[in-house]
Design an enzyme around this catalytic site. Structure first.
Site, PDB file in Angstrom:
ATOM      1  CG  ASN A  82      -1.757   1.035   1.192  1.00 21.05           C
ATOM      2  OD1 ASN A  82      -1.431   2.153   1.311  1.00 21.05           O
ATOM      3  ND2 ASN A  82      -3.160   0.584   1.555  1.00 21.05           N
ATOM      4  CG  HIS A  93      -5.830   0.423  -2.395  1.00 19.72           C
ATOM      5  ND1 HIS A  93      -6.912  -0.343  -1.944  1.00 19.72           N
ATOM      6  CD2 HIS A  93      -5.886   1.370  -2.316  1.00 19.72           C
ATOM      7  CE1 HIS A  93      -7.708   0.720  -1.467  1.00 19.72           C
ATOM      8  NE2 HIS A  93      -7.035   1.942  -1.946  1.00 19.72           N
ATOM      9  CD  GLU A  95      -4.903  -6.076  -2.357  1.00 17.54           C
ATOM     10  OE1 GLU A  95      -5.358  -6.513  -1.149  1.00 17.54           O
ATOM     11  OE2 GLU A  95      -4.806  -4.727  -1.966  1.00 17.54           O
ATOM     12  CB  CYS A 120     -10.954  -2.797  -0.480  1.00 16.89           C
ATOM     13  SG  CYS A 120      -9.790  -1.903  -1.970  1.00 16.89           S
ATOM     14  CB  CYS A 123      -7.907  -4.665  -4.148  1.00 20.62           C
ATOM     15  SG  CYS A 123      -6.823  -3.270  -3.809  1.00 20.62           S
ATOM     16  CG  ASP A 183      -6.037   1.780   3.271  1.00 24.37           C
ATOM     17  OD1 ASP A 183      -5.389   2.492   2.469  1.00 24.37           O
ATOM     18  OD2 ASP A 183      -6.388   0.843   3.472  1.00 24.37           O
TER      19      ASP A 183
END
Length: 187
Positions: A82, A93, A95, A120, A123, A183
């Protein structure tokens, strides 16, 4: 393959009951059956790479979430963490950083995305959009994200329930709740 047949018979690898049914009728002692299995990747070793990335992100002053994209055979394609705080980029992020660092791939059908935290919705969409079939999650107690949606849409979810991942993020959330809430899109 059944004895006397010249063609191999493919059985679903996860169906023990089908295997038993297909083998139950074989009483011929001269019949030899060979079962080949594909070993699972070393998910813990893969998670260790993502955890290294999470720790690096924390050292840089960011949210400690790391990720890595692997081929199923364990080949590392890309790793990242991140970088929202460091780069002032809300889309950076863990990922997505790992995905970008992997570069273009012809296909993602034999890949495994590994992340220290359940992804999230943003992602999760990346995983679904590119057909990444397996998602290894360090932990999902802190945040569920889009796990159920991914599972319902055919993604294999492996939750490692890692205490190390949970503790790393838990300490960060306790110290910087406003950054964590930003976030995950909460106020």
């Amino acid at each position: 393959m059944p004895c006397g047949s010249s063609q191999p018979q493919r059985l679903p690898p996860t169906s023990k009951s089908l295997l038993r049914e297909n083998l139950s009728g074989l009483n011929n002692p001269d019949c030899v059956i060979t079962i080949r299995t594909t070993p699972h990747p070393d998910y813990q070793a893969m998670l260790d790479v993502a955890l290294e990335e999470a720790r690096q992100g924390l050292e840089e002053g960011g949210v400690p979430i790391g990720a890595a994209l692997f081929r199923r055979d364990g080949t590392l394609l890309g790793r990242g963490h991140n970088r929202r705080v460091q780069d002032n980029d809300p889309s950076a992020h863990g990922e997505t950083d790992a995905f970008r660092n992997a570069g273009r791939q012809r296909s993602y059908k034999d890949t495994v995305m590994v992340t220290t935290l359940a992804p999230c919705w943003y992602c999760s969409g990346l995983v679904k959009q590119f057909g990444i079939p397996t998602l290894v999650v360090g932990e999902s107690r802190t945040f569920q994200g889009g796990l159920e949606w991914l599972r319902e849409n055919g993604t294999e979810i492996i939750d490692m329930r890692s205490q190390a991942c949970e503790e790393l993020l838990g300490k960060f959330i306790a110290a910087q709740p406003e950054v964590w809430n930003e976030d995950i899109g909460e106020e």
